[in-house]
Design an enzyme around this catalytic site. Structure first.
Site, PDB file in Angstrom:
ATOM      1  N   GLU A  21       0.827  -1.211   0.000  1.00  0.00           N
ATOM      2  CA  GLU A  21       0.000   0.000   0.000  1.00  0.00           C
ATOM      3  C   GLU A  21       0.858   1.256   0.000  1.00  0.00           C
ATOM      4  O   GLU A  21       0.510   2.264  -0.602  1.00  0.00           O
ATOM      5  CB  GLU A  21      -0.953  -0.003   1.201  1.00  0.00           C
TER       6      GLU A  21
ATOM      7  N   HIS B 101     -10.586  -6.519   8.579  1.00  0.00           N
ATOM      8  CA  HIS B 101     -11.162  -6.151   7.277  1.00  0.00           C
ATOM      9  C   HIS B 101     -12.521  -5.488   7.436  1.00  0.00           C
ATOM     10  O   HIS B 101     -13.309  -5.466   6.508  1.00  0.00           O
ATOM     11  CB  HIS B 101     -11.323  -7.390   6.382  1.00  0.00           C
TER      12      HIS B 101
END
Lengths: 326, 411
Positions: free
Chosen positions: A60, A129
């Protein structure tokens, strides 16, 4: 008016921008052949080719860093970060670099970067998540934060995000992707920093974001049966925030509930409560109520997940508390 | 940390109270919410609950002693805990309690009162009146003394509604300083619910409209026959058509022929409506609701009966949806079942008109020089003169009358 799902509306904004404008491109993990883990970029590789629909390594920090580099070089990149939980890995790039360049260069450098990311609970994805981390970004001057709750808003706000010269973090909610709704025939930007009043009412204002907009609308209908008239305001852009609309609504209703899926503590609702008490103090007839997730990591077990995250009934209970009817 | 129990102010004007009886002894374990002592004020005797848990370390005020509000009467803490000795209850009342360790908590841990019905008075918090910011602002603007009000909000908070109510009604005279008497002949106050508030607001708005009324009677012999025929054809489990359903249908057809009545007042415009959406007034406990039957002009009477039965049932069960209450273009209020002969209904703005319907009664009617007994129904149409004039309204009502007398004309 054509009807699109939330997912299609987001894809439509990206594709249309890419058709009109060579500077716009998308990149992220598994977004090309696979079409993204949530299927948002499906079909885009076929239309635009691998130069403009780019798969990236699983980093990321690298993805956002590359996005910043492209943005300062004159492109308008749209970066997809698969889960907002993974934004933690990109914070240095976003907070230290993207948010600062324009200011530290005296305006010589612009960072027209859009970071699309999604998340949220309600489908048992587990603690890593399922978070709603938008409040982290609201604490950083130099970026804009958008959270759309309907297909029309998602398309119009993403369009404005792509064409904004500042870095924008664009939040999508996992459980809204299949939500279908009318969108204008012609794509058009929705100004960042403008709230939408979904429903007008006289007694209580609910300021809600993301999935909780829909829970708030359900709660408002229930409350109506009880003779409580509820106004539902979706800020849509959390930063900059349309304080004017929120404050005007609370001045009218005298009562305010803030509802989001993120944990209550230090959340977006705390800022709204502070703004409301400061700008509408003499209009308040009850303490501002906050609705959000309990202060716990989101559990895997569906029944426990449901217990931790807020629903329409929690919003309704808060509405009733402001009316002294609990 | 030890905390002091102080004498609470249980009602306005209470300056002191007498401890009748301690319900716990020194050394007893006390849980928050336990009845701690009985207190006698000028108005009532009641049990007072502890608002802190711990051990009752010390009783400072004896039974029968009269104590000033705010004075320490006991100390609650942990077993064997040191506590700074507070001033005893009967010390010089000139001095307020000084800031010892326990005092800061005093406000929070003040004994909580379990009010008996006659003692349901606003509780003040250390002399500070608990009121919402909005209530304070309204009181300030209108020169109302908040300390004279009783709060109906959470924890006795004075909310805006309390101030607005106080402005309308002068404050009640203070209760006589006598032993509690049986509440005879007292005013019973019923705070307005959301629905009653809505009714109050909407009806007051309606009263501002320049309204006029016209009345007609209809011979409903043919309508009765029509209803009998419809009822005879009603299958098992289907809703039986009523006179109201027939009225809904004929009004809807008449409204489409006189669209000036099927209209809404829009401030600077009159909005003629494309369909006749007829609201029917339904009584519910403590109020009434007006659910709407849509596009009645195109529906058969059995269809309307089925929809009406569903709407009325859901109204009474509290299961109406917001959309059931919206979009009305005309309203019918029928009090015939109560034996009302005629009445005048208040407008339902922004609708142009509302029809008030009375009971069907057999009356003597002169026809062609002969006296006949005929079933007669009276109807009164209230109209908003901003939207509709007398001639239009009269034509509409005459059409309704004709349809009731000769239902075939409505075809």
């Amino acid at each position: 008016m054509p009807a699109l799902t939330y997912r299609e509306a987001i894809r439509d904004a990206m594709s249309e921008a890419m058709r009109r404008d060579d500077d716009v491109f998308v990149m992220g993990e598994d977004i090309a052949e696979m079409g993204g883990s949530m299927g948002v970029t499906q079909g885009m590789l076929d239309e635009f080719g691998p130069d403009r629909v780019r798969n990236t390594p699983i980093s990321e920090m690298a993805i956002v860093g590359a996005g910043i580099g492209a943005a300062v070089s004159g492109m308008r990149p749209i970066v997809e970060v698969m889960y907002q939980d993974f934004m933690t890995l990109a914070m240095e790039q976003l907070v230290q670099q993207a948010a600062k360049h324009r200011f530290m260069s005296g305006g010589q450098i612009k960072v027209p970067l859009t970071i699309r990311t999604q998340g949220g609970a309600g489908w048992s994805p587990g603690a890593q998540h399922a978070q709603q981390l938008e409040a982290w970004f609201l604490h950083v001057p130099g970026i804009k934060v958008v959270f759309a709750s309907t297909p029309a808003d998602a398309r119009g706000l993403l369009w404005s995000s792509i064409y904004d010269d500042n870095p924008v973090v664009f939040f999508e909610h996992r459980t809204l992707y299949n939500l279908k709704g009318d969108v204008p025939a012609e794509i058009d930007g929705i100004e960042l920093g403008r709230a939408r009043v979904h429903r007008e009412g006289e007694d209580v204002t609910i300021v809600a974001t993301g999935r909780l907009v829909h829970e708030a609308l359900k709660a408002a209908e229930e409350a109506e049966q009880d003779g409580i008239s509820v106004e539902v305001v979706d800020p849509r852009t959390l930063l900059p925030l349309d304080e004017e609309t929120i404050v005007a609504s609370v001045r009218k209703t005298s009562r305010c509930v803030v509802a989001h899926e993120a944990v209550v503590r230090m959340g977006f609702g705390a800022e709204v409560a502070a703004i409301v008490q400061h700008q509408a103090f003499d209009y308040l007839d009850a303490p501002v109520e906050r609705v959000g997730a309990k202060f716990a990591p989101i559990p895997f077990a569906p029944v426990m997940e449901e217990y931790v995250i807020p629903h329409a009934e929690d919003v309704l209970a808060a509405v009733r508390r402001t009316m002294g009817k609990d | 940390m030890a905390s002091q129990v102080t004498l609470p102010r249980l009602g306005q004007g209470m300056e002191s109270g007498t401890i009748v009886r301690w319900l716990k002894s020194e050394g007893d374990r006390v849980e928050k919410g336990d009845a701690l002592y009985e207190l006698d004020t000028e108005k009532v005797t009641q049990e007072v609950e502890a608002d802190a848990s711990g051990v009752l370390l010390k009783i400072l005020a004896g039974e029968g002693e009269e104590i000033e509000v705010g004075k320490a009467i006991a100390v609650i803490g942990e077993q064997g805990e040191e506590y700074s000795p507070p001033e005893s209850a009967d010390s010089d009342g000139e001095e307020e309690l000084t800031a010892t360790a326990g005092v800061e908590q005093q406000a929070e841990q003040r004994a909580r009162v379990a009010p008996r019905p006659q003692a349901a008075e606003q509780m003040e918090n250390g002399g500070r009146v608990k009121a919402s910011p909005l209530a304070r602002r309204i009181a300030r603007e209108r020169g109302i003394d908040l300390s004279a009000l009783r709060g109906t909000g959470p924890e006795g908070r004075i909310v805006a509604e309390d101030v607005e109510r106080a402005e309308k009604a002068p404050p009640a005279a203070p209760a006589p300083a006598a032993a509690p008497a049986a509440p005879t002949g007292e005013v019973e106050t019923i705070p307005l619910t959301g629905m009653r508030k809505t009714i109050a607001r909407r009806m007051t708005e309606a009263w501002e409209a320049p309204a006029f009324q016209i009345a007609m009677t209809a011979d409903v012999t043919a309508a009765i026959r029509l209803r009998q025929a419809l009822v005879a054809r009603t299958g098992e489990g289907e809703a039986k058509p009523t006179y109201s359903d027939i009225l809904t249908k004929v009004c809807a057809v008449a409204l489409m022929r006189h669209r000036g009545v099927n209209a809404l007042f829009g401030g600077d415009e009159i909005q003629l409506q494309p369909t006749a959406n007829v609201g029917i007034a339904v009584a519910v406990p403590n109020g009434l609701l007006v659910p709407v039957l849509r596009s009645c002009e195109g529906k058969t009477i059995p269809q309307l009966a089925a929809e009406r039965a569903d709407l009325v049932a859901r109204t009474r069960e509290g299961k109406l949806r917001q959309e059931d209450l919206e979009g009305g273009t005309f309203t019918i209020s029928n009090l015939g079942m109560y034996g009302v002969e005629r009445f005048v209904a208040v407008l339902n703005p922004p609708q142009a008109a509302i029809l008030a319907v009375g009971a069907i009664e057999e009356r003597a009617v002169a026809r062609d020089g002969e006296l006949l007994a005929r079933p007669i129904m009276e109807m009164t149409l209230s109209c908003d003169h901003r939207t509709v004039d007398g001639a239009t309204a009269s034509e509409f009502l005459r059409t309704v009358k004709q349809f009731l007398e000769e239902p075939g004309l409505a075809l």
